[in-house]
Scaffold this motif. Structure first.
Motif, PDB file in Angstrom:
ATOM      1  N   GLU A 375      16.203  35.532-103.986  1.00  0.00           N
ATOM      2  CA  GLU A 375      14.950  35.408-103.245  1.00  0.00           C
ATOM      3  C   GLU A 375      15.110  34.427-102.081  1.00  0.00           C
ATOM      4  O   GLU A 375      15.783  33.414-102.213  1.00  0.00           O
ATOM      5  CB  GLU A 375      13.913  34.866-104.238  1.00  0.00           C
ATOM      6  CG  GLU A 375      12.518  34.847-103.742  1.00  0.00           C
ATOM      7  CD  GLU A 375      11.581  34.262-104.818  1.00  0.00           C
ATOM      8  OE1 GLU A 375      11.813  34.495-106.025  1.00  0.00           O
ATOM      9  OE2 GLU A 375      10.651  33.558-104.426  1.00  0.00           O
ATOM     10  N   CYS A 376      14.499  34.735-100.963  1.00  0.00           N
ATOM     11  CA  CYS A 376      14.519  33.829 -99.810  1.00  0.00           C
ATOM     12  C   CYS A 376      13.533  32.696-100.058  1.00  0.00           C
ATOM     13  O   CYS A 376      12.387  32.944-100.398  1.00  0.00           O
ATOM     14  CB  CYS A 376      14.138  34.609 -98.555  1.00  0.00           C
ATOM     15  SG  CYS A 376      13.763  33.547 -97.141  1.00  0.00           S
ATOM     16  N   HIS A 377      13.984  31.469 -99.875  1.00  0.00           N
ATOM     17  CA  HIS A 377      13.083  30.352-100.180  1.00  0.00           C
ATOM     18  C   HIS A 377      11.963  30.243 -99.159  1.00  0.00           C
ATOM     19  O   HIS A 377      10.981  29.555 -99.369  1.00  0.00           O
ATOM     20  CB  HIS A 377      13.865  29.039-100.248  1.00  0.00           C
ATOM     21  CG  HIS A 377      14.252  28.477 -98.917  1.00  0.00           C
ATOM     22  ND1 HIS A 377      15.473  28.717 -98.330  1.00  0.00           N
ATOM     23  CD2 HIS A 377      13.560  27.693 -98.060  1.00  0.00           C
ATOM     24  CE1 HIS A 377      15.512  28.100 -97.159  1.00  0.00           C
ATOM     25  NE2 HIS A 377      14.374  27.474 -96.969  1.00  0.00           N
ATOM     26  N   ARG A 378      12.115  30.941 -98.023  1.00  0.00           N
ATOM     27  CA  ARG A 378      11.114  30.786 -96.974  1.00  0.00           C
ATOM     28  C   ARG A 378      10.041  31.877 -97.041  1.00  0.00           C
ATOM     29  O   ARG A 378       8.860  31.605 -96.971  1.00  0.00           O
ATOM     30  CB  ARG A 378      11.786  30.803 -95.617  1.00  0.00           C
ATOM     31  CG  ARG A 378      10.939  30.135 -94.571  1.00  0.00           C
ATOM     32  CD  ARG A 378      11.766  29.672 -93.429  1.00  0.00           C
ATOM     33  NE  ARG A 378      12.173  30.787 -92.605  1.00  0.00           N
ATOM     34  CZ  ARG A 378      13.024  30.679 -91.584  1.00  0.00           C
ATOM     35  NH1 ARG A 378      13.571  29.525 -91.304  1.00  0.00           N
ATOM     36  NH2 ARG A 378      13.334  31.726 -90.880  1.00  0.00           N
ATOM     37  N   CYS A 379      10.485  33.140 -97.180  1.00  0.00           N
ATOM     38  CA  CYS A 379       9.475  34.207 -97.164  1.00  0.00           C
ATOM     39  C   CYS A 379       9.476  35.006 -98.481  1.00  0.00           C
ATOM     40  O   CYS A 379       8.672  35.898 -98.651  1.00  0.00           O
ATOM     41  CB  CYS A 379       9.721  35.137 -95.983  1.00  0.00           C
ATOM     42  SG  CYS A 379      11.153  36.203 -96.220  1.00  0.00           S
ATOM     43  N   HIS A 380      10.391  34.679 -99.384  1.00  0.00           N
ATOM     44  CA  HIS A 380      10.458  35.295-100.711  1.00  0.00           C
ATOM     45  C   HIS A 380      10.861  36.761-100.701  1.00  0.00           C
ATOM     46  O   HIS A 380      10.671  37.466-101.682  1.00  0.00           O
ATOM     47  CB  HIS A 380       9.150  35.087-101.479  1.00  0.00           C
ATOM     48  CG  HIS A 380       8.725  33.649-101.431  1.00  0.00           C
ATOM     49  ND1 HIS A 380       9.427  32.661-102.058  1.00  0.00           N
ATOM     50  CD2 HIS A 380       7.712  33.044-100.771  1.00  0.00           C
ATOM     51  CE1 HIS A 380       8.866  31.499-101.788  1.00  0.00           C
ATOM     52  NE2 HIS A 380       7.821  31.694-101.014  1.00  0.00           N
ATOM     53  N   ARG A 403      21.474  35.324 -96.210  1.00  0.00           N
ATOM     54  CA  ARG A 403      20.685  35.542 -95.003  1.00  0.00           C
ATOM     55  C   ARG A 403      19.504  36.420 -95.387  1.00  0.00           C
ATOM     56  O   ARG A 403      19.618  37.314 -96.210  1.00  0.00           O
ATOM     57  CB  ARG A 403      21.518  36.230 -93.941  1.00  0.00           C
ATOM     58  CG  ARG A 403      20.686  36.572 -92.702  1.00  0.00           C
ATOM     59  CD  ARG A 403      21.503  37.233 -91.643  1.00  0.00           C
ATOM     60  NE  ARG A 403      22.414  36.280 -91.011  1.00  0.00           N
ATOM     61  CZ  ARG A 403      23.330  36.648 -90.117  1.00  0.00           C
ATOM     62  NH1 ARG A 403      23.470  37.912 -89.804  1.00  0.00           N
ATOM     63  NH2 ARG A 403      24.099  35.755 -89.569  1.00  0.00           N
ATOM     64  N   CYS A 404      18.364  36.108 -94.788  1.00  0.00           N
ATOM     65  CA  CYS A 404      17.180  36.902 -95.059  1.00  0.00           C
ATOM     66  C   CYS A 404      16.942  37.807 -93.860  1.00  0.00           C
ATOM     67  O   CYS A 404      16.850  37.331 -92.729  1.00  0.00           O
ATOM     68  CB  CYS A 404      15.986  35.979 -95.290  1.00  0.00           C
ATOM     69  SG  CYS A 404      14.438  36.878 -95.428  1.00  0.00           S
ATOM     70  N   SER A 405      16.882  39.108 -94.121  1.00  0.00           N
ATOM     71  CA  SER A 405      16.711  40.017 -92.989  1.00  0.00           C
ATOM     72  C   SER A 405      15.247  40.121 -92.585  1.00  0.00           C
ATOM     73  O   SER A 405      14.909  40.787 -91.628  1.00  0.00           O
ATOM     74  CB  SER A 405      17.274  41.394 -93.332  1.00  0.00           C
ATOM     75  OG  SER A 405      16.872  41.762 -94.617  1.00  0.00           O
ATOM     76  N   HIS A 406      14.405  39.454 -93.319  1.00  0.00           N
ATOM     77  CA  HIS A 406      12.989  39.492 -92.982  1.00  0.00           C
ATOM     78  C   HIS A 406      12.591  38.328 -92.070  1.00  0.00           C
ATOM     79  O   HIS A 406      11.965  38.530 -91.041  1.00  0.00           O
ATOM     80  CB  HIS A 406      12.162  39.482 -94.261  1.00  0.00           C
ATOM     81  CG  HIS A 406      10.705  39.658 -94.021  1.00  0.00           C
ATOM     82  ND1 HIS A 406      10.157  40.877 -93.727  1.00  0.00           N
ATOM     83  CD2 HIS A 406       9.690  38.762 -94.010  1.00  0.00           C
ATOM     84  CE1 HIS A 406       8.865  40.730 -93.557  1.00  0.00           C
ATOM     85  NE2 HIS A 406       8.554  39.459 -93.713  1.00  0.00           N
ATOM     86  N   CYS A 407      12.975  37.128 -92.448  1.00  0.00           N
ATOM     87  CA  CYS A 407      12.565  35.967 -91.638  1.00  0.00           C
ATOM     88  C   CYS A 407      13.763  35.281 -90.982  1.00  0.00           C
ATOM     89  O   CYS A 407      13.623  34.261 -90.339  1.00  0.00           O
ATOM     90  CB  CYS A 407      11.813  34.954 -92.501  1.00  0.00           C
ATOM     91  SG  CYS A 407      12.890  34.040 -93.635  1.00  0.00           S
ATOM     92  N   TRP A 408      14.947  35.817 -91.172  1.00  0.00           N
ATOM     93  CA  TRP A 408      16.183  35.315 -90.572  1.00  0.00           C
ATOM     94  C   TRP A 408      16.604  33.948 -91.068  1.00  0.00           C
ATOM     95  O   TRP A 408      17.410  33.280 -90.457  1.00  0.00           O
ATOM     96  CB  TRP A 408      16.110  35.352 -89.035  1.00  0.00           C
ATOM     97  CG  TRP A 408      15.836  36.743 -88.576  1.00  0.00           C
ATOM     98  CD1 TRP A 408      14.678  37.226 -88.075  1.00  0.00           C
ATOM     99  CD2 TRP A 408      16.733  37.856 -88.653  1.00  0.00           C
ATOM    100  NE1 TRP A 408      14.777  38.558 -87.825  1.00  0.00           N
ATOM    101  CE2 TRP A 408      16.034  38.975 -88.165  1.00  0.00           C
ATOM    102  CE3 TRP A 408      18.058  38.007 -89.092  1.00  0.00           C
ATOM    103  CZ2 TRP A 408      16.595  40.247 -88.106  1.00  0.00           C
ATOM    104  CZ3 TRP A 408      18.627  39.264 -89.026  1.00  0.00           C
ATOM    105  CH2 TRP A 408      17.890  40.374 -88.540  1.00  0.00           C
ATOM    106  N   MET A 409      16.081  33.533 -92.193  1.00  0.00           N
ATOM    107  CA  MET A 409      16.583  32.314 -92.808  1.00  0.00           C
ATOM    108  C   MET A 409      18.055  32.563 -93.124  1.00  0.00           C
ATOM    109  O   MET A 409      18.444  33.650 -93.558  1.00  0.00           O
ATOM    110  CB  MET A 409      15.810  32.038 -94.107  1.00  0.00           C
ATOM    111  CG  MET A 409      16.226  30.811 -94.907  1.00  0.00           C
ATOM    112  SD  MET A 409      17.694  30.938 -95.954  1.00  0.00           S
ATOM    113  CE  MET A 409      17.273  32.216 -97.118  1.00  0.00           C
ATOM    114  N   GLN A 410      18.907  31.583 -92.877  1.00  0.00           N
ATOM    115  CA  GLN A 410      20.269  31.699 -93.378  1.00  0.00           C
ATOM    116  C   GLN A 410      20.744  30.350 -93.853  1.00  0.00           C
ATOM    117  O   GLN A 410      20.261  29.318 -93.393  1.00  0.00           O
ATOM    118  CB  GLN A 410      21.195  32.268 -92.327  1.00  0.00           C
ATOM    119  CG  GLN A 410      21.143  31.524 -91.010  1.00  0.00           C
ATOM    120  CD  GLN A 410      22.037  32.205 -89.995  1.00  0.00           C
ATOM    121  OE1 GLN A 410      22.994  32.873 -90.358  1.00  0.00           O
ATOM    122  NE2 GLN A 410      21.727  32.036 -88.738  1.00  0.00           N
TER     123      GLN A 410
END
Ligand SMILES: [Zn+2]
Length: 504
Positions: A375-380, A403-410
């Protein structure tokens, strides 16, 4: 609200050489008296229905001659004359403890037996047996010691022929001044005698997690992701409202794993030579001991580092994830054994950290482990997980980057997991969809499907997956505007992260 924490202060003693024999004689007598009282209790089982104080009076009445009670039923004088009252009482408490434990084991055994017989099944389990040998350390109740100063103490011991006051010098950590001092014990370790003193410290008990989380948005949590790869523990500090303050990577996993693998390989080779499989087998016993010792020490080091990090950043809550089941591994003996031990070590690190944290007023909790790494810690949303230098796609378990392809957290995969673990605890108190209590599913004999194989397919597509793990801490969004490995204002911990491992 006050809470209590008990620790034992271990101090070594300096004494004259002949005193070692006295301490030994004292311990022998202590165990004779304890064994005697154990017998008395067995002969009067109703005593165990009494509380400790009443049990003590009843036992003294049965055994101790006074003017009012000149002929007790089972006189202690048959063991020894002039045994000091406080020596006797300490031994009675030791006997009561053993008797209570024995009795409860016996009751449980009887229940199991009845149950089996009621069902018409055979029951072949042996009943518990009372202790055959007594090897308890003597406790010195008040009256058996005096003049305890920083570096010396006077104690009354049985020398083998008489009772005598002995003065000893005490070496090691001082007793804390702000704690309640319990009765010390005389402990033999090898040829050396030690003094172990329990001390009870009172402190302001940490508020309940719910209260801390719901009433103060600045409450700091230290979330911990435990791993079996290089980073044994990755800890992050974040506030309830979502500001990330610090991260630390506690390393050394590869070295400990390499060390273990080497020892397990040796064990396997020894076995193939002798054809015997036994953990206690003499040739391998030393190797096993080595592995156990190192695992134990590493668990202590890592847990201490975690708690130190939490304390340095004023965190008042420590969060872990539940361990889940041990996934059986395929492969060589050394690999399987290594994995099993790494898994056990995680449990130990948790237990020690919990204990150490409590002593500094930090409360520990655990959250559901499902998909914390995915899970992405920023947008889940679900993340892509890959190794450095490889294409960012799919989900490679154990890879170091996400890497999160939704909010680009990496960022670092374990750090992301650690942040998600912390957020789950907050989510428990913030969302109407409360986190389900965690209950591991045991599926004996079958390898458990790792919990997100189906999901990782969706993670590949660039769209927000339909199984988005929404609902975890909506309010975190505003505080987590960081990208990359670390935020600008996030400090890497100044606590050294590399452990000096005990075998190096
Ligand atoms: Zn995201």
């Amino acid at each position: 609200m006050a809470a209590k924490a008990t620790t034992t202060i271990r101090q070594s003693m300096h004494y004259q050489p002949e005193h070692a024999a006295w301490f030994a004689a004292n311990q022998v007598l202590f165990n004779q008296v304890a064994a005697f009282y154990f017998e008395v209790i067995q002969a009067h089982e109703k005593i165990l229905d009494l509380g400790d104080q009443d049990a003590l009076s009843a036992l003294e009445k049965l055994t101790h001659a006074t003017r009012k009670n000149p002929h007790p039923v089972m006189p202690l004088s048959s063991i020894g004359k002039d045994i000091p009252a406080m020596f006797r009482r300490a031994a009675i408490h030791a006997a009561l403890g053993s008797a209570r434990s024995f009795s409860s084991h016996l009751q449980q055994w009887r229940k199991r037996k009845e149950k089996a017989e009621a069902k018409g099944k055979g029951f072949h389990e042996r009943p518990p047996v009372p202790p055959r040998a007594w090897n308890k350390s003597a406790t010195l109740y008040a009256g058996m010691w005096k003049e305890r100063a920083g570096s010396s103490m006077v104690m009354k011991v049985w020398t083998g022929t008489c009772w005598s006051w002995v003065k000893v010098r005490i070496i090691g950590r001082d007793l804390p001044t702000d704690a309640e001092i319990g009765s010390p014990q005389l402990i033999r370790r090898g040829n050396q005698w030690w003094l172990h003193t329990p001390v009870e410290k009172q402190f302001k008990s940490p508020g309940k997690i719910e209260k801390q989380v719901t009433t103060n948005a600045q409450t700091r949590m230290c979330a911990v992701d435990l791993n079996i790869n290089e980073h044994l523990a990755v800890c992050t500090i974040q506030t309830v409202e979502g500001t990330i303050l610090a991260t630390t990577f506690i390393g050394g996993g590869r070295r400990i794993s390499g060390f273990r693998k080497k020892q397990l390989g040796r064990i396997a080779r020894n076995r193939s030579k002798t054809g015997i499989i036994a953990e206690g087998e003499q040739d391998n016993a030393d190797l096993w001991r080595k592995i156990r010792q190192v695992d134990e020490q590493v668990a202590h080091l890592v847990s201490a580092r975690i708690v130190q990090f939490a304390q340095a950043h004023q965190a008042s809550i420590l969060v872990f994830e539940h361990l889940g089941n041990l996934k059986p591994e395929k492969g060589k003996y050394s690999r399987r054994g290594n994995n099993k031990r790494a898994y056990w070590m995680k449990g130990r690190i948790f237990n020690y950290a919990k204990y150490k944290a409590w002593h500094i007023g930090v409360i520990t909790s655990r959250v559901n482990p499902a998909n914390t790494s995915r899970e992405c810690h920023r947008c889940h949303s679900l993340v892509i997980r890959y190794d450095a230098g490889e294409r960012a796609e799919g989900y490679t378990p154990g890879a170091s980057l996400v890497r999160c392809s939704h909010c680009w957290m990496q960022g670092h995969a374990d750090r992301n997991a650690s942040l998600v673990i912390g957020q789950r605890l907050i989510a428990r108190y913030q969302t109407p969809l409360k986190e389900k209590p965690y209950a591991p599913v045991r599926r004996a004999g079958r390898e458990e499907k790792s919990s997100g194989v189906a999901l990782s397919q969706e993670a590949k597509s660039k769209s927000r997956p339909s199984t988005d793990l929404a609902g975890y801490g909506e309010s975190n969004e505003h505080g987590t505007a960081q990208d990359g490995l670390l935020r600008m204002d996030e400090r890497l911990s100044d606590i050294p992260c590399q452990l000096r491992l005990p075998f190096e």
